[in-house]
Scaffold this active site. Structure first.
Site, mmCIF file in Angstrom:
data_model
loop_
_atom_site.group_PDB
_atom_site.id
_atom_site.type_symbol
_atom_site.label_atom_id
_atom_site.label_comp_id
_atom_site.label_asym_id
_atom_site.label_seq_id
_atom_site.Cartn_x
_atom_site.Cartn_y
_atom_site.Cartn_z
ATOM 1 N N PHE A 1 0.790 -1.256 -0.155
ATOM 2 C CA PHE A 1 0.029 -0.023 -0.180
ATOM 3 C C PHE A 1 0.874 1.315 0.108
ATOM 4 C CE2 PHE A 1 -2.463 -3.328 1.824
ATOM 5 C CZ PHE A 1 -3.711 -3.293 1.051
ATOM 6 N N VAL B 1 1.975 -1.599 4.608
ATOM 7 C CA VAL B 1 1.932 -0.221 4.486
ATOM 8 C C VAL B 1 3.256 0.436 4.424
ATOM 9 C CG1 VAL B 1 0.982 1.760 5.693
ATOM 10 C CG2 VAL B 1 -0.440 -0.489 5.384
ATOM 11 N N CYS B 2 3.379 1.387 3.415
ATOM 12 C CA CYS B 2 4.744 1.970 3.136
ATOM 13 C C CYS B 2 4.718 3.164 4.240
ATOM 14 C CB CYS B 2 4.567 2.963 1.785
ATOM 15 S SG CYS B 2 6.035 4.012 1.709
ATOM 16 N N VAL B 3 5.977 2.947 4.941
ATOM 17 C CA VAL B 3 6.137 3.634 6.313
ATOM 18 C C VAL B 3 6.127 5.210 6.186
ATOM 19 C CG1 VAL B 3 8.671 3.490 6.185
ATOM 20 C CG2 VAL B 3 7.510 4.051 8.426
ATOM 21 N N ALA C 1 2.983 6.378 5.045
ATOM 22 C CA ALA C 1 2.043 6.438 6.429
ATOM 23 C C ALA C 1 2.115 7.401 7.428
ATOM 24 C CB ALA C 1 2.096 5.047 6.797
#
Lengths: 102, 130, 119
Positions: free
Chosen positions: B39, B77-79, B82
């Protein structure tokens, strides 16, 4: 290597299909999904362009997206094949890679 | 076949978030391996467990969580995306000194390297975006 | 394993975040020692315009990154001749040295890569 191109924008709003067709080569395929399905309809100003492209490139249309928007296979340009999500998965395997025209 | 799925858009705004889910489910049903769902961009918003859609609408985050449980798939989820958008797990909450976390079950937060690594070790990358 | 990765950029900078995120992905990709090419078509060619100044919009000017790619061994940058011409751009308007390709050469380029990251 063959490419499956996916187009999810209406050709009436965005130029994604136009860009896609500029680069899609003989033996590749275009799958119309989401608002991209409007390019598959008969009697639109894009019908001729799509029909011409179909001489070199296979066209597919995601049926769940077509149905959701109130159309059926009867309204689709002859030669465009219908697929469901499982068929979408199969197409990504049949072709060597996927290019999403976002 | 091994797939990596990339999701670039958030739920409810753009159908592509739904398409990504439908495609992933169909690939699993077909017996393929989904190595990772990544994501990215606004797509990280698919991972908030605080979303509360009306009863008669689909619950996008819950639907992904259920798929992850059922098929043991890796939802990442891409840090960086995010953090910008306020999607945090408990350890990120502590590390950044925030007062809440909201990552849905089955998701984890990690770096872009997870996308690249997934692509290197899979057969197909399928991108869903706007 | 080394894959031939094509990063396909077709959006203008700043209006959306895709150009910026593409740069992040390319830099991470280079750390994985992948064979990387960048292609700019459609409005993507605007990403490479010289003299970007984001002071007044208070966003980060990421255009210097394109010149820095060389340090990460990302050296294959291609732009569409047709996209440049359609937008009134010349090679001298760009911040970095690129190879200009015709549409048919771009089709071939897409064909020969293992995977396409589209932004």
């Amino acid at each position: 290597m063959s490419i499956l191109h996916t187009v999810n924008k209406s050709p009436f709003e965005k130029n994604n299909l136009e860009s896609c067709l500029r680069y899609a080569k003989l033996g590749s395929a275009v799958l119309l999904i989401e608002d991209g399905i409007y390019a598959a309809l008969k009697d639109t100003r894009f019908e001729k362009e799509v029909a011409t492209a179909m001489k070199d490139v296979s066209f597919y249309c995601l049926e769940p997206d077509l149905k959701a928007r109130g159309f059926s296979a009867a309204k689709i340009i002859d030669g465009i094949k219908m697929v469901d999500y499982a068929g979408f998965v199969d197409l990504t395997i049949k072709y060597d890679k996927v290019q999403a025209w976002l | 076949m091994k797939f990596v799925i990339q999701v670039n858009e958030g739920p409810y705004q753009h159908q592509t978030a739904d398409s990504a889910y439908q495609f992933t489910r169909a690939a699993l049903v077909r017996g393929h391996e989904v190595l990772r769902v990544f994501f990215y961009h606004d797509g990280v918003n698919n991972g908030t467990r605080l979303a509360s859609p009306p009863q008669d609408d689909r619950n996008v985050a819950k639907r992904w969580s259920a798929l992850a449980t059922e098929h043991d798939i890796d939802l990442v989820v891409c840090v960086a995306a995010a953090q910008r958008r306020g999607i945090l797990d408990e350890s990120e909450m502590k590390r950044l000194g925030k007062d809440a976390h909201n990552l849905a079950p089955g998701f984890r937060i990690s770096g872009l390297g997870q996308l690249i690594e997934g692509v290197v070790f899979s057969d197909r990358l399928v991108v869903f975006g706007d | 394993m080394i894959k031939k990765c094509l990063y396909l950029n077709r959006r203008a900078p700043y209006g959306t975040s895709y150009a910026l995120e593409a740069i992040d992905t390319v830099l991470i990709g280079s750390a994985f020692d992948q064979d990387i090419s960048l292609l700019f078509i459609d409005d993507g060619v605007f990403q490479l315009k010289r003299d970007q100044d984001t002071t007044d919009v208070e966003m980060k000017n990421f255009s210097p990154a394109y010149s820095a790619f060389e340090m990460y061994d990302v050296e294959k940058l291609y732009v569409s001749k047709e996209a440049m011409a359609a937008r009134g751009l010349k090679k001298r308007d760009l911040i970095v040295d690129v190879e200009v390709l015709s549409d048919s050469a771009i089709s071939d380029l897409m064909d020969e890569h293992d995977v396409i990251f589209s932004f």
